[in-house]
Write a protein that holds these residues in place. Structure first.
Motif, PDB file in Angstrom:
ATOM      1  N   SER A  49       0.827  -1.208   0.000  1.00  0.00           N
ATOM      2  CA  SER A  49       0.000   0.000   0.000  1.00  0.00           C
ATOM      3  C   SER A  49       0.860   1.256   0.000  1.00  0.00           C
ATOM      4  O   SER A  49       0.611   2.203  -0.763  1.00  0.00           O
ATOM      5  N   ARG A  50       1.898   1.269   0.811  1.00  0.00           N
ATOM      6  CA  ARG A  50       2.786   2.440   0.882  1.00  0.00           C
ATOM      7  C   ARG A  50       3.543   2.622  -0.430  1.00  0.00           C
ATOM      8  O   ARG A  50       3.713   3.751  -0.905  1.00  0.00           O
ATOM      9  N   LEU A  51       4.006   1.534  -1.041  1.00  0.00           N
ATOM     10  CA  LEU A  51       4.668   1.619  -2.343  1.00  0.00           C
ATOM     11  C   LEU A  51       3.727   2.239  -3.377  1.00  0.00           C
ATOM     12  O   LEU A  51       4.131   3.126  -4.147  1.00  0.00           O
ATOM     13  N   CYS A  52       2.488   1.791  -3.379  1.00  0.00           N
ATOM     14  CA  CYS A  52       1.508   2.320  -4.336  1.00  0.00           C
ATOM     15  C   CYS A  52       1.224   3.801  -4.084  1.00  0.00           C
ATOM     16  O   CYS A  52       1.071   4.573  -5.024  1.00  0.00           O
ATOM     17  N   GLU A  53       1.172   4.204  -2.819  1.00  0.00           N
ATOM     18  CA  GLU A  53       0.951   5.614  -2.496  1.00  0.00           C
ATOM     19  C   GLU A  53       2.096   6.476  -3.023  1.00  0.00           C
ATOM     20  O   GLU A  53       1.865   7.482  -3.685  1.00  0.00           O
ATOM     21  N   VAL A  54       3.314   6.070  -2.712  1.00  0.00           N
ATOM     22  CA  VAL A  54       4.490   6.861  -3.102  1.00  0.00           C
ATOM     23  C   VAL A  54       4.668   6.875  -4.616  1.00  0.00           C
ATOM     24  O   VAL A  54       4.975   7.910  -5.209  1.00  0.00           O
ATOM     25  N   LEU A  55       4.463   5.723  -5.267  1.00  0.00           N
ATOM     26  CA  LEU A  55       4.652   5.627  -6.716  1.00  0.00           C
ATOM     27  C   LEU A  55       3.418   6.046  -7.509  1.00  0.00           C
ATOM     28  O   LEU A  55       3.456   6.102  -8.737  1.00  0.00           O
ATOM     29  N   GLU A  56       2.321   6.335  -6.776  1.00  0.00           N
ATOM     30  CA  GLU A  56       1.057   6.717  -7.409  1.00  0.00           C
ATOM     31  C   GLU A  56       0.660   5.694  -8.477  1.00  0.00           C
ATOM     32  O   GLU A  56       0.508   6.009  -9.656  1.00  0.00           O
ATOM     33  N   CYS A  57       0.530   4.456  -8.018  1.00  0.00           N
ATOM     34  CA  CYS A  57       0.183   3.357  -8.915  1.00  0.00           C
ATOM     35  C   CYS A  57      -0.771   2.409  -8.235  1.00  0.00           C
ATOM     36  O   CYS A  57      -1.118   2.588  -7.069  1.00  0.00           O
ATOM     37  N   GLN A  58      -1.182   1.402  -8.943  1.00  0.00           N
ATOM     38  CA  GLN A  58      -2.018   0.328  -8.424  1.00  0.00           C
ATOM     39  C   GLN A  58      -1.147  -0.920  -8.261  1.00  0.00           C
ATOM     40  O   GLN A  58      -0.115  -1.041  -8.932  1.00  0.00           O
ATOM     41  N   PRO A  59      -1.552  -1.859  -7.389  1.00  0.00           N
ATOM     42  CA  PRO A  59      -0.750  -3.077  -7.215  1.00  0.00           C
ATOM     43  C   PRO A  59      -0.464  -3.800  -8.535  1.00  0.00           C
ATOM     44  O   PRO A  59       0.624  -4.335  -8.721  1.00  0.00           O
ATOM     45  N   GLY A  60      -1.417  -3.778  -9.453  1.00  0.00           N
ATOM     46  CA  GLY A  60      -1.218  -4.431 -10.745  1.00  0.00           C
ATOM     47  C   GLY A  60      -0.172  -3.763 -11.618  1.00  0.00           C
ATOM     48  O   GLY A  60       0.339  -4.365 -12.553  1.00  0.00           O
ATOM     49  N   ASP A  61       0.162  -2.506 -11.315  1.00  0.00           N
ATOM     50  CA  ASP A  61       1.240  -1.828 -12.039  1.00  0.00           C
ATOM     51  C   ASP A  61       2.600  -2.310 -11.542  1.00  0.00           C
ATOM     52  O   ASP A  61       3.582  -2.270 -12.274  1.00  0.00           O
ATOM     53  N   LEU A  62       2.635  -2.762 -10.305  1.00  0.00           N
ATOM     54  CA  LEU A  62       3.872  -3.181  -9.658  1.00  0.00           C
ATOM     55  C   LEU A  62       4.112  -4.680  -9.771  1.00  0.00           C
ATOM     56  O   LEU A  62       5.236  -5.127  -9.975  1.00  0.00           O
ATOM     57  N   LEU A  63       3.045  -5.462  -9.666  1.00  0.00           N
ATOM     58  CA  LEU A  63       3.140  -6.925  -9.665  1.00  0.00           C
ATOM     59  C   LEU A  63       2.369  -7.502 -10.840  1.00  0.00           C
ATOM     60  O   LEU A  63       1.268  -7.050 -11.153  1.00  0.00           O
ATOM     61  N   ARG A  64       2.931  -8.519 -11.462  1.00  0.00           N
ATOM     62  CA  ARG A  64       2.234  -9.202 -12.552  1.00  0.00           C
ATOM     63  C   ARG A  64       2.355 -10.707 -12.366  1.00  0.00           C
ATOM     64  O   ARG A  64       3.382 -11.219 -11.962  1.00  0.00           O
ATOM     65  N   HIS A  65       1.276 -11.405 -12.688  1.00  0.00           N
ATOM     66  CA  HIS A  65       1.275 -12.863 -12.628  1.00  0.00           C
ATOM     67  C   HIS A  65       1.513 -13.403 -14.030  1.00  0.00           C
ATOM     68  O   HIS A  65       0.837 -13.011 -14.977  1.00  0.00           O
ATOM     69  N   GLN A  66       2.481 -14.286 -14.144  1.00  0.00           N
ATOM     70  CA  GLN A  66       2.792 -14.921 -15.417  1.00  0.00           C
ATOM     71  C   GLN A  66       2.694 -16.425 -15.206  1.00  0.00           C
ATOM     72  O   GLN A  66       3.600 -17.028 -14.648  1.00  0.00           O
ATOM     73  N   PRO A  67       1.573 -17.022 -15.628  1.00  0.00           N
ATOM     74  CA  PRO A  67       1.406 -18.469 -15.418  1.00  0.00           C
ATOM     75  C   PRO A  67       2.538 -19.257 -16.069  1.00  0.00           C
ATOM     76  O   PRO A  67       3.031 -18.881 -17.137  1.00  0.00           O
ATOM     77  N   SER A  68       2.927 -20.306 -15.405  1.00  0.00           N
ATOM     78  CA  SER A  68       3.959 -21.184 -15.956  1.00  0.00           C
ATOM     79  C   SER A  68       3.398 -21.937 -17.134  1.00  0.00           C
ATOM     80  O   SER A  68       2.252 -22.375 -17.120  1.00  0.00           O
ATOM     81  N   ARG A  69       4.208 -22.097 -18.159  1.00  0.00           N
ATOM     82  CA  ARG A  69       3.770 -22.886 -19.308  1.00  0.00           C
ATOM     83  C   ARG A  69       3.703 -24.337 -18.899  1.00  0.00           C
ATOM     84  O   ARG A  69       4.502 -24.813 -18.121  1.00  0.00           O
ATOM     85  N   GLY A  70       2.729 -25.031 -19.428  1.00  0.00           N
ATOM     86  CA  GLY A  70       2.592 -26.443 -19.123  1.00  0.00           C
ATOM     87  C   GLY A  70       1.796 -26.722 -17.863  1.00  0.00           C
ATOM     88  O   GLY A  70       1.519 -27.858 -17.555  1.00  0.00           O
ATOM     89  N   THR A  71       1.476 -25.673 -17.109  1.00  0.00           N
ATOM     90  CA  THR A  71       0.669 -25.859 -15.920  1.00  0.00           C
ATOM     91  C   THR A  71      -0.791 -25.731 -16.313  1.00  0.00           C
ATOM     92  O   THR A  71      -1.213 -24.679 -16.784  1.00  0.00           O
ATOM     93  N   PRO A  72      -1.553 -26.801 -16.166  1.00  0.00           N
ATOM     94  CA  PRO A  72      -2.964 -26.720 -16.566  1.00  0.00           C
ATOM     95  C   PRO A  72      -3.725 -25.748 -15.676  1.00  0.00           C
ATOM     96  O   PRO A  72      -3.455 -25.641 -14.487  1.00  0.00           O
ATOM     97  N   ARG A  73      -4.649 -25.018 -16.299  1.00  0.00           N
ATOM     98  CA  ARG A  73      -5.475 -24.084 -15.548  1.00  0.00           C
ATOM     99  C   ARG A  73      -6.589 -24.853 -14.854  1.00  0.00           C
ATOM    100  O   ARG A  73      -7.156 -25.776 -15.428  1.00  0.00           O
ATOM    101  N   ARG A  74      -6.878 -24.451 -13.650  1.00  0.00           N
ATOM    102  CA  ARG A  74      -7.984 -25.071 -12.910  1.00  0.00           C
ATOM    103  C   ARG A  74      -9.280 -24.429 -13.348  1.00  0.00           C
ATOM    104  O   ARG A  74      -9.352 -23.229 -13.522  1.00  0.00           O
ATOM    105  N   ARG A  75     -10.251 -25.243 -13.489  1.00  0.00           N
ATOM    106  CA  ARG A  75     -11.570 -24.718 -13.809  1.00  0.00           C
ATOM    107  C   ARG A  75     -12.353 -24.566 -12.514  1.00  0.00           C
ATOM    108  O   ARG A  75     -12.347 -25.449 -11.677  1.00  0.00           O
ATOM    109  N   THR A  76     -13.019 -23.457 -12.388  1.00  0.00           N
ATOM    110  CA  THR A  76     -13.852 -23.239 -11.215  1.00  0.00           C
ATOM    111  C   THR A  76     -15.302 -23.491 -11.580  1.00  0.00           C
ATOM    112  O   THR A  76     -15.705 -23.355 -12.717  1.00  0.00           O
ATOM    113  N   ARG A  77     -16.040 -23.853 -10.595  1.00  0.00           N
ATOM    114  CA  ARG A  77     -17.458 -24.141 -10.844  1.00  0.00           C
ATOM    115  C   ARG A  77     -18.306 -22.961 -10.496  1.00  0.00           C
ATOM    116  O   ARG A  77     -18.111 -22.180  -9.726  1.00  0.00           O
TER     117      ARG A  77
END
Length: 77
Positions: A49-77
């Motif tokens: 939260s403090r990083l986002c305040e100082v950098l004037e950004c959102q968490p998604g600007d700072l962190l990104r999820h990159q799924p591993s190749r070959g890892t099957p995606r789980r299906r949700t119900r």
């Protein structure tokens, strides 16, 4: 790790150094460097939260999820 940290890009865009950011956020340069280099295993929401305040950004600007190749995606119900 499938989470990447884009701190370098945000710092460059804002013309800030790691030391300046560490001082403004209130954490050590060493801990910020661990995060920047992708070696952190966790981050406190208060730090994020403090990083986002100082950098004037959102968490998604700072962190990104990159799924591993070959890892099957789980299906949700």
């Amino acid at each position: 790790m499938s989470i990447s940290v884009h701190l370098d890009e945000l710092l460059a865009a804002r013309g800030m150094t790691l030391s300046q950011l560490a001082n403004e956020v209130g954490i050590t340069v060493v801990n910020l460097s661990v995060l920047k280099n992708g070696r952190a295993k966790a981050i406190r929401f208060s730090t994020l939260s403090r990083l986002c305040e100082v950098l004037e950004c959102q968490p998604g600007d700072l962190l990104r999820h990159q799924p591993s190749r070959g890892t099957p995606r789980r299906r949700t119900r």
